[in-house]
Design an enzyme around this catalytic site. Structure first.
Site, PDB file in Angstrom:
ATOM      1  N   SER A   9       1.113  -1.097  -0.364  1.00  0.00           N
ATOM      2  CA  SER A   9      -0.473   0.371  -0.508  1.00  0.00           C
ATOM      3  C   SER A   9       0.615   1.331   0.214  1.00  0.00           C
ATOM      4  CB  SER A   9      -0.995   0.425   1.203  1.00  0.00           C
ATOM      5  OG  SER A   9      -1.644   1.601   1.095  1.00  0.00           O
ATOM      6  N   HIS A  34      -1.001  -1.392  -4.517  1.00  0.00           N
ATOM      7  CA  HIS A  34      -1.853  -0.799  -3.628  1.00  0.00           C
ATOM      8  C   HIS A  34      -2.065   0.791  -3.060  1.00  0.00           C
ATOM      9  CE1 HIS A  34      -6.417  -1.742  -2.087  1.00  0.00           C
ATOM     10  NE2 HIS A  34      -5.292  -0.740  -0.642  1.00  0.00           N
ATOM     11  N   ASP A  36      -4.386   3.659  -2.540  1.00  0.00           N
ATOM     12  CA  ASP A  36      -5.789   4.577  -1.183  1.00  0.00           C
ATOM     13  C   ASP A  36      -5.890   5.812  -2.089  1.00  0.00           C
ATOM     14  OD1 ASP A  36      -6.532   1.869   0.307  1.00  0.00           O
ATOM     15  OD2 ASP A  36      -3.969   1.907   0.867  1.00  0.00           O
ATOM     16  N   MET A  38      -8.740   8.489  -0.720  1.00  0.00           N
ATOM     17  CA  MET A  38      -9.754   9.441   0.270  1.00  0.00           C
ATOM     18  C   MET A  38      -9.995  10.473   0.164  1.00  0.00           C
ATOM     19  SD  MET A  38      -7.536   8.065   3.563  1.00  0.00           S
ATOM     20  CE  MET A  38      -7.071   5.994   3.421  1.00  0.00           C
ATOM     21  N   HIS A  67      -7.779   1.364  -4.766  1.00  0.00           N
ATOM     22  CA  HIS A  67      -9.262   1.625  -3.563  1.00  0.00           C
ATOM     23  C   HIS A  67     -10.034   2.752  -3.681  1.00  0.00           C
ATOM     24  CE1 HIS A  67      -9.965   0.474   0.739  1.00  0.00           C
ATOM     25  NE2 HIS A  67     -10.981   0.189   0.189  1.00  0.00           N
ATOM     26  N   MET A  69     -11.987   5.221  -1.326  1.00  0.00           N
ATOM     27  CA  MET A  69     -12.450   5.751  -0.014  1.00  0.00           C
ATOM     28  C   MET A  69     -13.383   6.888  -0.194  1.00  0.00           C
ATOM     29  SD  MET A  69     -10.173   3.631   2.100  1.00  0.00           S
ATOM     30  CE  MET A  69      -8.777   3.716   0.791  1.00  0.00           C
ATOM     31  N   MET A 138     -12.507  -5.298   3.848  1.00  0.00           N
ATOM     32  CA  MET A 138     -11.456  -4.601   4.872  1.00  0.00           C
ATOM     33  C   MET A 138     -11.402  -4.949   6.594  1.00  0.00           C
ATOM     34  SD  MET A 138     -10.890  -1.977   3.028  1.00  0.00           S
ATOM     35  CE  MET A 138     -10.019  -0.469   4.008  1.00  0.00           C
ATOM     36  N   GLY A 143      -9.036   4.371   6.408  1.00  0.00           N
ATOM     37  CA  GLY A 143      -8.752   5.601   6.616  1.00  0.00           C
ATOM     38  C   GLY A 143      -7.485   5.845   6.862  1.00  0.00           C
ATOM     39  N   ASP A 176      -7.686  -6.195   3.497  1.00  0.00           N
ATOM     40  CA  ASP A 176      -7.067  -4.692   3.442  1.00  0.00           C
ATOM     41  C   ASP A 176      -6.596  -4.284   4.781  1.00  0.00           C
ATOM     42  OD1 ASP A 176      -5.959  -2.148   2.833  1.00  0.00           O
ATOM     43  OD2 ASP A 176      -7.456  -1.925   1.704  1.00  0.00           O
TER      44      ASP A 176
HETATM   45  C1  DX5 Z   1      -6.513   1.716   4.990  1.00  0.00           C
HETATM   46  C2  DX5 Z   1      -6.376   1.728   4.018  1.00  0.00           C
HETATM   47  C3  DX5 Z   1      -5.052   0.347   3.445  1.00  0.00           C
HETATM   48  C4  DX5 Z   1      -4.460   0.903   4.686  1.00  0.00           C
HETATM   49  C5  DX5 Z   1      -3.507  -0.482   4.760  1.00  0.00           C
HETATM   50  O1  DX5 Z   1      -7.360   2.429   4.725  1.00  0.00           O
HETATM   51  O2  DX5 Z   1      -6.969   1.205   2.406  1.00  0.00           O
HETATM   52  O3  DX5 Z   1      -4.499   0.230   2.048  1.00  0.00           O
HETATM   53  O4  DX5 Z   1      -2.843   1.249   3.368  1.00  0.00           O
HETATM   54  O5  DX5 Z   1      -2.661  -0.195   5.415  1.00  0.00           O
HETATM   55  P1  DX5 Z   1      -1.632  -1.241   6.900  1.00  0.00           P
HETATM   56  O6  DX5 Z   1      -1.060  -2.281   5.702  1.00  0.00           O
HETATM   57  O7  DX5 Z   1      -0.833  -0.397   7.613  1.00  0.00           O
HETATM   58  O8  DX5 Z   1      -2.928  -1.679   7.622  1.00  0.00           O
HETATM   59 ZN    ZN Z   2      -6.517  -0.480   0.378  1.00  0.00          ZN
END
Ligand code: DX5
Ligand code: ZN
Length: 222
Positions: A9, A34, A36, A38, A67, A69, A138, A143, A176
């Site tokens: 990620s 990956h 993210d 947000m 991904h 969010m 998840m 977040g 995730d």
């Molecule tokens: C959280 C994200 C994840 C996050 C995972 O909202 O969707 O992808 O980066 O991070 P770790 O592996 O540190 O829990």
């Molecule tokens: Zn993610």
């Protein structure tokens, strides 16, 4: 494909030297990036947007697994295609017309995924599972990176695996949040195909070796 797939990620990368971290992932045994996204509305955090993802795409030699969010993700499907997303996941909880959104993603030539929050039961996916390429389950509340793994995920993952098998779906299960050497094998045992890892990779002293160790994980057996 050689399972498990590993998707570091980028949220946990060092943004002051993002190019270096992208290169590290290129040179590692990782399978996907990956990414993210947000919006500060769907989740209480804001990450990064199109210019940053485009810059990642310019350097990345592996597929971008994006991904979202964000609320109303259907508004931005073409934009994410244009910055290089190959797999695009939207949240079940953010989509009123999920089937329409999934087909809009596929029409752009991307793989379509649905992400579900820890409180969202797997059975709600029953009537969409055959249309999906990926479920992003998840295992933390979305977040932030570096949160504690929620233990009920193992059972949810096994339930989803059973649904996929019962429906002959080719959908992959991605987990995730909080993936590490302890949770990873148990997740594989429960049927996970793709492991996302942020903090576990980037906070380690040797991220390439950490990615390699995840790639070599076998299902946990009692
Ligand atoms: C959280 C994200 C994840 C996050 C995972 O909202 O969707 O992808 O980066 O991070 P770790 O592996 O540190 O829990
Ligand atoms: Zn993610």
């Amino acid at each position: 494909m050689n399972f498990p797939l590993i998707a570091p990620s980028v949220l946990s990368a060092n943004f002051a030297q993002l190019g270096k971290d992208i290169q590290m992932i290129n040179e590692s045994e990782a399978d996907w990036f990956h990414i993210d996204v947000m919006d500060g509305v769907f989740v209480p955090n804001i990450s990064f947007g199109f210019p940053v993802i485009k810059s990642i795409q310019n350097l990345a030699q592996k597929p971008l697994d994006v991904h979202l969010m964000i609320v109303q993700p259907e508004r931005y499907i073409k934009d994410f295609k244009s910055v290089g997303a190959e797999i695009l996941s939207v949240h079940y909880e953010a989509c009123t017309h999920l089937h329409r959104t999934i087909y809009a993603i596929k029409e752009e030539g991307m793989k379509a995924g649905v992400a579900i929050n820890p409180h969202t039961p797997v059975h709600l996916l029953k009537d969409i599972i055959n249309d999906l390429d990926l479920v992003c389950m998840m295992s933390v509340n979305p977040g932030f990176g570096g949160q504690k793994f929620i233990e009920q995920t193992y059972r949810k993952c096994a339930d989803l695996k059973a649904m996929i098998e019962a429906t002959n779906s080719s959908c992959l299960i991605e987990i995730d949040g909080g993936v590490n050497a302890e949770t990873g094998p148990k997740l594989l045992e429960a049927g996970a195909d793709v492991l996302v890892a942020g903090n576990y990779v980037f906070a380690s002293s040797d991220p390439v070796a950490t990615i390699s160790s995840l790639k070599k994980l076998n299902p946990y057996t009692k």
